[in-house]
Design a protein around this motif. Structure first.
Motif, short mmCIF file in Angstrom:
data_model
loop_
_atom_site.label_atom_id
_atom_site.label_comp_id
_atom_site.label_asym_id
_atom_site.label_seq_id
_atom_site.Cartn_x
_atom_site.Cartn_y
_atom_site.Cartn_z
N THR A 152 0.98 -1.27 -0.13
CA THR A 152 0.06 -0.02 0.03
C THR A 152 0.88 1.24 0.06
N ARG A 153 0.52 2.08 -0.62
CA ARG A 153 1.27 3.35 -0.86
C ARG A 153 0.94 4.24 0.34
N MET A 154 1.98 5.12 0.88
CA MET A 154 2.05 5.76 2.04
C MET A 154 0.96 6.91 1.92
N THR A 155 0.82 7.32 0.46
CA THR A 155 -0.26 8.30 0.08
C THR A 155 -1.35 7.82 0.28
N THR A 167 0.40 17.67 6.79
CA THR A 167 -0.21 16.43 6.60
C THR A 167 0.84 15.42 7.31
N SER A 168 1.87 15.66 7.72
CA SER A 168 2.87 14.78 8.30
C SER A 168 2.36 14.37 9.81
N LEU A 169 1.22 13.68 9.88
CA LEU A 169 0.79 13.13 11.26
C LEU A 169 0.76 11.83 11.60
N ILE A 170 1.50 11.59 12.65
CA ILE A 170 1.65 9.95 12.94
C ILE A 170 0.46 9.23 13.30
N SER A 171 -0.82 10.18 13.35
CA SER A 171 -1.90 9.58 13.69
C SER A 171 -2.34 8.85 12.44
N LYS A 172 -1.80 9.13 11.42
CA LYS A 172 -2.04 8.35 10.24
C LYS A 172 -1.51 7.00 9.82
N ILE A 173 -0.59 6.73 10.77
CA ILE A 173 0.15 5.38 10.84
C ILE A 173 -0.32 4.78 12.33
N PHE A 224 1.04 -0.71 12.62
CA PHE A 224 2.71 -0.59 12.61
C PHE A 224 3.11 -0.81 13.98
N THR A 225 4.41 -1.46 13.97
CA THR A 225 5.20 -1.66 15.42
C THR A 225 6.39 -1.15 15.12
N PHE A 226 6.64 -0.21 16.02
CA PHE A 226 8.31 0.34 16.18
C PHE A 226 8.81 -0.23 17.31
N THR A 227 10.06 -1.01 16.90
CA THR A 227 10.77 -1.79 17.96
C THR A 227 12.26 -1.05 18.29
N ALA A 228 12.51 -0.86 19.49
CA ALA A 228 13.68 -0.37 20.03
C ALA A 228 14.76 -1.48 19.65
N LYS A 229 16.04 -0.94 19.49
CA LYS A 229 16.94 -2.03 19.26
C LYS A 229 17.28 -2.87 20.39
N ASP A 230 17.09 -2.32 21.73
CA ASP A 230 17.34 -3.08 22.95
C ASP A 230 16.68 -2.57 24.01
N ALA A 231 16.52 -3.19 25.13
CA ALA A 231 15.93 -2.68 26.20
C ALA A 231 16.25 -1.54 27.04
N LYS A 232 17.31 -0.83 26.48
CA LYS A 232 17.86 0.53 27.10
C LYS A 232 17.48 1.54 25.96
N THR A 233 17.01 1.19 25.14
CA THR A 233 16.33 2.37 24.36
C THR A 233 14.95 2.72 24.24
N GLN A 234 14.53 3.84 24.33
CA GLN A 234 13.25 4.42 24.14
C GLN A 234 12.66 4.39 22.72
N VAL A 235 11.19 4.57 22.51
CA VAL A 235 10.72 4.98 21.38
C VAL A 235 9.75 6.20 21.45
N ASN A 236 10.05 7.15 20.72
CA ASN A 236 9.39 8.26 20.59
C ASN A 236 9.19 8.71 19.32
N LEU A 237 7.88 8.97 18.99
CA LEU A 237 7.21 9.20 17.69
C LEU A 237 6.78 10.63 17.80
N ALA A 238 6.88 11.28 16.54
CA ALA A 238 6.26 12.82 16.61
C ALA A 238 5.91 13.05 15.03
N ASN A 239 4.97 14.13 15.08
CA ASN A 239 4.71 14.67 13.60
C ASN A 239 5.79 15.34 13.07
N GLY A 240 5.51 15.20 11.58
CA GLY A 240 6.81 15.91 10.86
C GLY A 240 6.75 17.35 10.59
N SER A 241 7.28 17.78 9.63
CA SER A 241 6.95 19.28 9.61
C SER A 241 6.29 19.72 8.59
N THR A 242 5.29 19.20 8.05
CA THR A 242 4.12 19.59 7.11
C THR A 242 3.06 19.16 7.98
#
Length: 617
Positions: free
Chosen positions: A253-256, A329-335, A309-327
């Motif tokens: 599926t296209r990201m668009t 329409t760059s919204l993480i709610s879309k994923i 979608f699943t975002f996985t940290a490289k190890d147990a010491k790493t956090q996962v932080n997601l944020a909207n982009g610069s435009t």
């Protein structure tokens, strides 16, 4: 018949003068020979008896000086004993310190180990592994194809439809060109599909019986998007986007199709992940790993029940932080991330539970009243233990320490200072179905270290015997203050002024120094207890020495006072009775001259009487 001798007046006068002179000369000679002006009460009763009293008191005080001197020596003997006892305690301390520096008597410390803990690491004991941030499901479980049907009818047979110029447009973000020429409907379909396939589009072109071009998305049901100035060949200029039928995203599926536009981006752990019009869900996931240098990876689960979608940290010491982009329409709610966008390290997969979470552990080192104990609760709340460092801080008071190996096994052991002690644990973290499978362990002793420490035990106990012997030998004139004897020193003639020194029994027992055994020198914790008793004994000796020094100062001061007072008394008595020898010598000289003159005068007086006698003859 009596007879009398009649002396002339001159003879008698001269005789009396001679007698007085002789008496005075005798008195002067006595004073010169004795050095005293007052030799008896007849000379001066007041001065004689006063001087006698002063001399008697001086003599009494002088006789006390011997007793005072003996008292001083007795105190000094005790003080000398304390000084040397202090040296022996220093030797005891040195022997104990040698034991701390000797090779360990422990060949294996008491240690208890957990099973491999699920996802635990040293910085997060309640971790369940690398954090997996999972979004909400996107779209529907089943797909209904979306279509767009053109209104231009291409020839299906006989005479093809002519295109005077190249026709260029975009379908689902893929550039499509139908060159100038003559085409049947099947030819147009073939040309468009070749380019859509090359562009990895989910849209497929087909033609109906009337020659109309039909664009269909049956893979994920996303809307079919057509744009461009030449899109009129499909029957619209440009053709409008169709609405999605029933959208169910797939890896292709296209990201668009998720609502992004070309040039959008999202931010993952501070890194920007770009999105182009050609990016699919799969390529976007690959970009996440590249953009974050492998710090976070992304994956999409297209199964009908998931679609997230699943975002996985490289190890147990790493956090996962997601944020909207610069435009806009760059919204993480879309994923699929409408709520939480920041995920702590060590959370593992959704719903996973840490082996030690909210479990309690009580660690005890040693036995009996001297055992050291610490209790912890594992977790990430205030007051709970989450990291290995925090656990070691908590265990320090119990003389225990914790380590973790690469397989996730947590080990609790005694510290080096308490290496020989037993280790016991309890709490909900222990038991058959818990993390710690056993609850008690002991140390193993042996080797050259044990042999060396046993020798030091013998040396230490021999020094204790020397303490008792030295204490018994610290006597003077039969009095030993270190054996508890009492010393009384009188300072005046009626014993109304005195000092009484109560001796203190000073030996290994009174100093609370007991013979040691192998157990007392087997580790530093046990040795430190011995050293504490030696330090206490040393403090006691210093206190006693200070007391004796104070008493010695008092007695020495009274000794000096008594000497000086006796001298004052003697001087006072001498001042009352002593003669001025210079004056008496002058008097003696004068009286001798006077006596000679008196004798001469008496001789002259007798000669005159003899002259008269001769006349009568």
């Amino acid at each position: 018949m009596s007879s009398s001798i009649t002396l002339s007046a001159a003879t008698r006068q001269n005789l009396l003068s001679l007698q007085d002179t002789a008496s005075l000369l005798a008195t002067t000679q006595t004073r010169l020979s004795t050095g005293k002006e007052v030799n008896s009460a007849l000379d001066n009763p007041a001065n004689f008896f006063t001087a006698q009293g002063l001399n008697q008191r001086s003599g009494t005080l002088t006789s006390l000086l011997d007793g005072i001197s003996n008292g001083i020596q007795t105190i000094q003997a005790a003080n000398t004993g304390l000084t040397n006892l202090q040296k022996l305690t220093d030797q005891l301390k040195s022997t104990a310190q040698q034991a701390t520096q000797a090779t360990s008597a422990v060949t294996a410390k008491a240690t208890l180990t957990t099973k491999a803990l699920n996802g635990a690491i040293d910085t997060n004991l309640v971790s369940t592994g690398a954090t997996q941030a999972t979004g909400r499901s996107i779209g529907a479980a089943a797909t209904t194809a979306s279509t767009l049907t053109g209104t231009v009818a291409f020839a299906t047979a006989t005479t093809p439809t002519a295109l005077a110029t190249d026709q260029k447009f975009e379908v689902d973000g893929v550039s499509v060109t139908v060159g100038a020429g003559n085409y049947f409907a099947a030819d147009v379909v073939s040309t468009i599909n070749a380019q859509l396939t090359a562009g990895n589009s989910n849209v497929v072109a087909s033609a109906n019986g009337g020659g109309n071009i039909i664009l269909t998305n049956s893979i994920d049901g996303a809307a079919v998007s057509v744009s461009g100035t030449s899109a009129g060949i499909l029957g619209a200029s440009p053709a409008a986007n169709t609405a999605a039928a029933v959208f169910s995203p797939k890896a292709s599926t296209r990201m668009t199709s998720l609502g992004f536009t070309d040039g959008d981006n999202v931010v993952v752990n501070g890194y920007s992940v770009s999105i182009s019009k050609t990016d699919t869900v799969s390529t976007f996931a690959q970009k996440v790993s590249t953009a974050t240098n492998g710090e976070v990876t992304a994956a999409f689960d297209p199964t009908a029940a998931n679609r997230y979608f699943t975002f996985t940290a490289k190890d147990a010491k790493t956090q996962v932080n997601l944020a909207n982009g610069s435009t806009a329409t760059s919204l993480i709610s879309k994923i699929g991330f409408n709520g939480a966008t920041s995920f702590a390290a060590g959370l593992g997969a959704s719903g996973s539970t840490a082996d030690l979470a909210n479990k309690t552990l009580t660690v005890s080192v040693g036995s009996g009243a001297s055992a050291k104990t610490a209790t912890v609760t594992f977790g990430n709340l205030t007051g709970q233990v989450q990291t290995l460092d925090q656990l070691n801080v908590a265990l320090a008071s119990a003389n225990a320490q914790a380590t973790m190996d690469s397989t996730g096994r947590l080990s609790i052991s005694t510290t080096n200072d308490s290496a020989s002690q037993t280790l016991n644990i309890s709490g909900t973290a222990t038991g058959a179905s818990a993390s710690f499978l056993t609850s008690s362990a002991g140390a193993t002793l042996g080797g050259d270290g044990l042999t060396a420490r046993n020798k030091l035990v013998t040396d230490y106990n021999n020094l204790l015997g020397q303490i008792d012997q030295l204490s018994n030998d610290s006597s003077f004139n039969g009095i030993n203050l270190l054996k508890g004897d009492q010393l009384k020193v009188n300072f005046n003639e009626d014993a109304s002024s005195s000092i009484t020194l109560k001796g203190v029994a000073t030996n290994s027992t009174s100093l609370k120094l007991t013979a040691v055994t192998t157990d007392d020198f087997k580790d530093n914790t046990a040795i430190n207890k011995v050293m504490d008793s030696v330090k206490s004994a040393s403090t006691t000796l210093k206190s006693q020495a200070a007391t004796y020094a104070s008493n010695l100062s008092v007695v020495q001061n009274r000794q000096d006072f008594t000497k000086n007072l006796a001298n004052v008394l003697d001087t006072g008595a001498a001042n009352l009775t002593n003669a001025d020898l210079n004056e008496e010598a002058a008097n003696s000289q004068a009286l001798s001259t006077r006596n000679s003159l008196a004798i001469s005068a008496l001789s002259l007086a007798n000669q005159s009487q003899q002259g008269i006698l001769q006349l009568l003859r």
